[in-house]
Design a protein around this motif. Sequence first.
Motif, PDB file in Angstrom:
ATOM      1  N   THR A 124       0.830  -1.206   0.000  1.00 34.16           N
ATOM      2  CA  THR A 124       0.000   0.000   0.000  1.00 34.16           C
ATOM      3  C   THR A 124       0.864   1.256   0.000  1.00 34.16           C
ATOM      4  O   THR A 124       0.611   2.206  -0.753  1.00 34.16           O
ATOM      5  N   LEU A 125       1.907   1.271   0.838  1.00 32.75           N
ATOM      6  CA  LEU A 125       2.822   2.422   0.852  1.00 32.75           C
ATOM      7  C   LEU A 125       3.486   2.605  -0.503  1.00 32.75           C
ATOM      8  O   LEU A 125       3.611   3.720  -1.007  1.00 32.75           O
ATOM      9  N   TRP A 126       3.926   1.492  -1.086  1.00 41.56           N
ATOM     10  CA  TRP A 126       4.651   1.552  -2.365  1.00 41.56           C
ATOM     11  C   TRP A 126       3.751   2.097  -3.477  1.00 41.56           C
ATOM     12  O   TRP A 126       4.156   2.971  -4.249  1.00 41.56           O
ATOM     13  N   VAL A 127       2.534   1.598  -3.540  1.00 39.05           N
ATOM     14  CA  VAL A 127       1.598   2.029  -4.583  1.00 39.05           C
ATOM     15  C   VAL A 127       1.279   3.514  -4.447  1.00 39.05           C
ATOM     16  O   VAL A 127       1.175   4.242  -5.442  1.00 39.05           O
ATOM     17  N   LEU A 128       1.146   3.977  -3.209  1.00 40.60           N
ATOM     18  CA  LEU A 128       0.791   5.379  -2.966  1.00 40.60           C
ATOM     19  C   LEU A 128       2.010   6.306  -2.901  1.00 40.60           C
ATOM     20  O   LEU A 128       1.865   7.501  -2.659  1.00 40.60           O
ATOM     21  N   LYS A 129       3.213   5.720  -3.097  1.00 38.61           N
ATOM     22  CA  LYS A 129       4.466   6.502  -3.080  1.00 38.61           C
ATOM     23  C   LYS A 129       4.670   7.209  -1.734  1.00 38.61           C
ATOM     24  O   LYS A 129       5.061   8.377  -1.674  1.00 38.61           O
ATOM     25  N   LEU A 130       4.396   6.469  -0.669  1.00 37.03           N
ATOM     26  CA  LEU A 130       4.600   6.966   0.694  1.00 37.03           C
ATOM     27  C   LEU A 130       5.896   6.359   1.228  1.00 37.03           C
ATOM     28  O   LEU A 130       6.050   5.133   1.247  1.00 37.03           O
ATOM     29  N   ASN A 131       6.819   7.193   1.640  1.00 34.20           N
ATOM     30  CA  ASN A 131       8.151   6.719   2.011  1.00 34.20           C
ATOM     31  C   ASN A 131       8.177   5.997   3.360  1.00 34.20           C
ATOM     32  O   ASN A 131       7.581   6.440   4.338  1.00 34.20           O
ATOM     33  N   HIS A 132       8.931   4.878   3.372  1.00 28.36           N
ATOM     34  CA  HIS A 132       9.157   4.104   4.593  1.00 28.36           C
ATOM     35  C   HIS A 132      10.656   3.891   4.749  1.00 28.36           C
ATOM     36  O   HIS A 132      11.363   3.609   3.775  1.00 28.36           O
ATOM     37  N   MET A 133      11.143   3.997   6.002  1.00 26.52           N
ATOM     38  CA  MET A 133      12.565   3.790   6.274  1.00 26.52           C
ATOM     39  C   MET A 133      12.782   2.847   7.451  1.00 26.52           C
ATOM     40  O   MET A 133      11.999   2.845   8.410  1.00 26.52           O
ATOM     41  N   LEU A 134      13.849   2.071   7.364  1.00 27.69           N
ATOM     42  CA  LEU A 134      14.388   1.365   8.516  1.00 27.69           C
ATOM     43  C   LEU A 134      15.372   2.317   9.183  1.00 27.69           C
ATOM     44  O   LEU A 134      16.312   2.797   8.548  1.00 27.69           O
ATOM     45  N   VAL A 135      15.162   2.598  10.477  1.00 27.52           N
ATOM     46  CA  VAL A 135      16.024   3.522  11.210  1.00 27.52           C
ATOM     47  C   VAL A 135      17.044   2.691  11.987  1.00 27.52           C
ATOM     48  O   VAL A 135      16.723   2.089  13.016  1.00 27.52           O
ATOM     49  N   THR A 136      18.275   2.653  11.486  1.00 29.09           N
ATOM     50  CA  THR A 136      19.273   1.729  12.036  1.00 29.09           C
ATOM     51  C   THR A 136      19.878   2.198  13.353  1.00 29.09           C
ATOM     52  O   THR A 136      20.680   1.475  13.948  1.00 29.09           O
ATOM     53  N   SER A 137      19.481   3.374  13.817  1.00 25.14           N
ATOM     54  CA  SER A 137      19.928   3.868  15.127  1.00 25.14           C
ATOM     55  C   SER A 137      18.853   3.705  16.200  1.00 25.14           C
ATOM     56  O   SER A 137      19.049   4.090  17.353  1.00 25.14           O
ATOM     57  N   SER A 138      17.719   3.126  15.824  1.00 19.77           N
ATOM     58  CA  SER A 138      16.601   2.869  16.738  1.00 19.77           C
ATOM     59  C   SER A 138      16.514   1.366  16.957  1.00 19.77           C
ATOM     60  O   SER A 138      16.332   0.608  16.008  1.00 19.77           O
ATOM     61  N   PHE A 139      16.644   0.924  18.210  1.00 20.85           N
ATOM     62  CA  PHE A 139      16.753  -0.505  18.472  1.00 20.85           C
ATOM     63  C   PHE A 139      15.548  -1.055  19.238  1.00 20.85           C
ATOM     64  O   PHE A 139      15.256  -0.622  20.361  1.00 20.85           O
ATOM     65  N   VAL A 140      14.864  -1.992  18.595  1.00 20.86           N
ATOM     66  CA  VAL A 140      13.765  -2.730  19.226  1.00 20.86           C
ATOM     67  C   VAL A 140      13.940  -4.184  18.817  1.00 20.86           C
ATOM     68  O   VAL A 140      13.879  -4.520  17.631  1.00 20.86           O
ATOM     69  N   ASP A 141      14.172  -5.055  19.785  1.00 21.58           N
ATOM     70  CA  ASP A 141      14.423  -6.460  19.474  1.00 21.58           C
ATOM     71  C   ASP A 141      13.132  -7.259  19.435  1.00 21.58           C
ATOM     72  O   ASP A 141      12.267  -7.123  20.307  1.00 21.58           O
ATOM     73  N   HIS A 142      13.035  -8.096  18.406  1.00 21.57           N
ATOM     74  CA  HIS A 142      11.874  -8.958  18.192  1.00 21.57           C
ATOM     75  C   HIS A 142      12.241 -10.375  18.609  1.00 21.57           C
ATOM     76  O   HIS A 142      13.177 -10.958  18.071  1.00 21.57           O
TER      77      HIS A 142
END
Length: 239
Positions: free
Chosen positions: A181-199
Amino acid sequence: MKNKVQVDLIILSYAQTDELKKVTVDCVESLMRSENPEEIKFNVIVIESEKSIKPFQYEQTKTIYPNDEFGYHNFMNIGIEMTASPYICICNNDLIFHPGWATEILKTFDKFIDLSSASPFCTLHHPKMGFKKNDGPKLGYRIRNEVAGWCLFFKRDLLRLTGQLDRNYKFWCADNDYSNTLWVLKLNHMLVTSSFVDHLENKTLNSQTPERQEELTEGESIYFDKKWKCRTGQGWVLL
């Protein structure tokens, strides 16, 4: 960030056992320790599927017990509709939040004004995918790469363009649909490599019967294919 920023955080939980209940407790505790409350205020909604523990409330949250049949996006939409802050973060419960994780994401939103959505870096998973810590934000839409479906942080204004999360997804493919949905609507998404949340990887899913796991995973692909392949063809890169 001169003024206090409010972030609405929706966490899904299924405390069938004491162990799974502790997963949610640990998640919330790490979240509330992660930021200075004078700078960032988390408004936490826990949506609990295990009704036998009602009216239990996880500390520093509003815990609700929907009567609706479980659906990942359906429950997330319930939480989103209960909140009103400019930022929303939708999360699994099997997460551990590191200090300053939200600050780093908010800094990235401030720097890139056309950024709509972001995910934090998992120190357990992302290095296996070739990413490095503190290596700058990475623009992209690949599932389990730039898009970490277990923790999606976005501007509420995004929903004006996308509408509600698609309620047809009970569990699997929800992140694929979000990314597409983001890609089709050209809405930018980023992975923030300085923000840490472990899964901690599928603590709740792995506790289900094989039949239930099948229902929540493979069965979702049929709807996803119907929705997207007719528009994109077999070569759709986000499958």
